[in-house]
Design an enzyme around this catalytic site. Structure first.
Site, PDB file in Angstrom:
ATOM      1  N   HIS A  74     -20.811 -42.771  35.211  1.00  9.87           N
ATOM      2  CA  HIS A  74     -19.422 -43.205  35.349  1.00  9.87           C
ATOM      3  C   HIS A  74     -19.161 -44.589  34.768  1.00  9.87           C
ATOM      4  CE1 HIS A  74     -19.077 -39.806  38.155  1.00  9.87           C
ATOM      5  NE2 HIS A  74     -17.791 -39.913  37.976  1.00  9.87           N
ATOM      6  N   GLY A  75     -20.170 -45.415  34.672  1.00  9.09           N
ATOM      7  CA  GLY A  75     -19.892 -46.722  34.102  1.00  9.09           C
ATOM      8  C   GLY A  75     -21.080 -47.657  34.134  1.00  9.09           C
TER       9      GLY A  75
END
Length: 478
Positions: A326-327
């Site tokens: 996700h990041g």
């Protein structure tokens, strides 16, 4: 190009007319149109990244053909590794290069060693995590001999770049979407009408729920040190519905738009906040990513086969990697790891498949036990969302520490409650319609009631579109 923008409102009908009335005579030309309009759609943000998606597509198209045409085990592995290294290498460079550099410097700094390192001004290509996983699943499936390689480059380019789901999913499998580019599509009025209804509901979740909650979430998280625990709890709840309205709203618009062109995309959300445990939640939240990690990481690692220690290891790996997907921030890693910890007791107690049906199926109201289960699951989810939303680990822990202080039992002021009615409306409608694919599946209701509902939702969306700021979809950053 944002779904919730005037640009898309003009783009979609133009493409629709060209698709069904101008380029509808030959399938190959129709597929080529999809490629062109998809590249226009993607290039609307930054045309330079068109070269990246084109390169990734051609690479895996050629590799897929070569894997399929040889029985030489070594060559097949070499080709697969090439696809994995190049695709994950590009993803790693654009998304994680600066993160690894900063983490490396910080690690030595904690030992008293000061390093000088230079990070790069790297722009993250929109949707790179989504189309990278989509093309990787194609080459992996061919390597596993569960899929035949396509020899139609236009169909493959259309599969990778199909504009409704290009930027934020669902992450489609070639076995589902690619064959749909091989067959002639005929306009289906019922499917198109259902697509329009699903688009409308997706816009409601994005414009009315997500964008409305966004301002309050920013306000609470940015000032969390000065606010009581009751308001911080509201902030976590608002963010839970912001990200749900934002991401599931995108998925609804994507799936509905695909139906307008005769395509069926996989379902990505199935009313996750009505889940009775965390295992059920992850069967209902971001389904395309959860199943991707299960099929291409968890099972190859051994899944739940083998020793108890390996089962625990494999579970924590997929949840942690999912968070990292996700990041490039330790907050996402912590979020994924925490969800893995939530999941473990169910897995180890063999209760991870206890709730395969719909809550209170066939009934209007849930039992007291189901209410408790859903409330507990939602609370655990909100705690994890704090890590997802926080700027850093320190802020997340400070936020939670204050949230669970004695000030949690104070009453929040009215200004922090003003958006709760919209959330309650969403929950009520989705609860009533939880056995349907989406809440506006009401084609069997009386005509007057049905169209009144459509116009009411449209009016609310239209009004809030001009009232709220049009925000980018959260998952564009992933």
């Amino acid at each position: 190009m944002l779904f919730n923008s005037f640009h898309f409102a003009a783009f979609l009908p133009i493409v629709f007319v060209l698709y069904w009335f101008v380029f509808n005579k030959r399938l190959h030309v129709q597929n080529l149109l999809i490629v062109v309009v998809s590249y226009v759609f993607y290039g609307w943000w930054d045309w330079r990244f068109l070269f990246l998606i084109f390169f990734s597509s051609i690479l895996d198209y050629v590799i897929g053909l070569n894997i399929d045409r040889t029985d030489n085990t070594s060559k097949r592995k070499w080709l697969l590794y090439t696809s994995l290294i190049v695709n994950l290498g590009m993803l790693g460079f654009f998304k994680y290069f600066n993160f690894f550099v900063d983490s490396f410097v910080d690690a030595f700094g904690s030992l008293g060693i000061t390093l000088q390192a230079t990070t790069l001004q790297i722009i993250l290509p929109v949707g790179i995590s989504f189309y990278t996983f989509q093309t990787l699943s194609y080459t992996i499936d061919i390597y596993r001999r569960t899929l035949k390689a396509t020899d139609d480059p236009v169909a493959f380019l259309a599969f990778v770049s199909f504009f409704p789901q290009l930027v934020a999913g669902p992450i489609e499998r070639a076995s589902n979407l690619l064959p749909q580019f091989y067959v002639e599509r005929k306009f289906d009025t019922a499917k198109a009408a259902d697509g329009m209804r699903q688009i409308l509901w997706g816009l409601f979740k994005k414009v009315v729920i997500a964008d409305t909650c966004a301002g309050m979430v920013n306000r609470i998280f940015d000032n969390h040190e000065a606010l009581p625990g009751s308001v911080l709890l509201l902030g976590a709840v608002y963010f839970a519905f912001q990200i749900y309205g934002d991401f599931s709203g995108y998925s609804d618009i994507a799936i509905g738009t695909a139906k307008l062109f005769g395509f069926d995309l996989m379902r990505n959300f199935a009313y996750p906040y009505f889940s009775r445990d965390m295992a059920e939640f992850w069967r209902r939240w971001h389904i395309s990513l959860s199943t991707w990690f299960k099929d291409y990481l968890y099972i190859p690692l051994g899944g739940s086969r083998g020793t108890l220690l390996k089962t625990v290891r494999n579970t924590l790996i997929i949840f942690t990697v999912s968070g990292f997907w996700h990041g490039a921030n330790w907050t996402f890693v912590a979020w994924g790891f925490l969800n893995g910890l939530y999941f473990l007791p169910l897995l180890l107690g063999n209760k991870n498949r206890s709730h395969l049906n719909i809550a209170a199926e066939g009934k209007l109201l849930p039992s007291a036990k189901e209410v408790f289960q859903m409330a507990t699951t939602f609370l655990l989810t909100c705690i994890a969302w704090v890590f997802f939303r926080a700027a850093n680990i320190s802020q997340a822990f400070n936020y939670l520490q204050e949230m669970f202080s004695w000030s949690l039992f104070t009453l929040p002021s009215q200004e922090y409650l003003k958006y709760m009615p919209w959330i309650l409306v969403l929950v009520l409608i989705e609860w009533i319609q939880r056995e349907k694919a989406h809440p506006l599946t009401i084609e069997t209701t009386p005509v007057l009631v049905r169209w009144s509902a459509y116009f009411l939702v449209f009016f609310i969306v239209f009004k809030n579109f001009f009232t709220n700021n049009a925000n980018d979809f959260i998952y564009f950053q992933f």
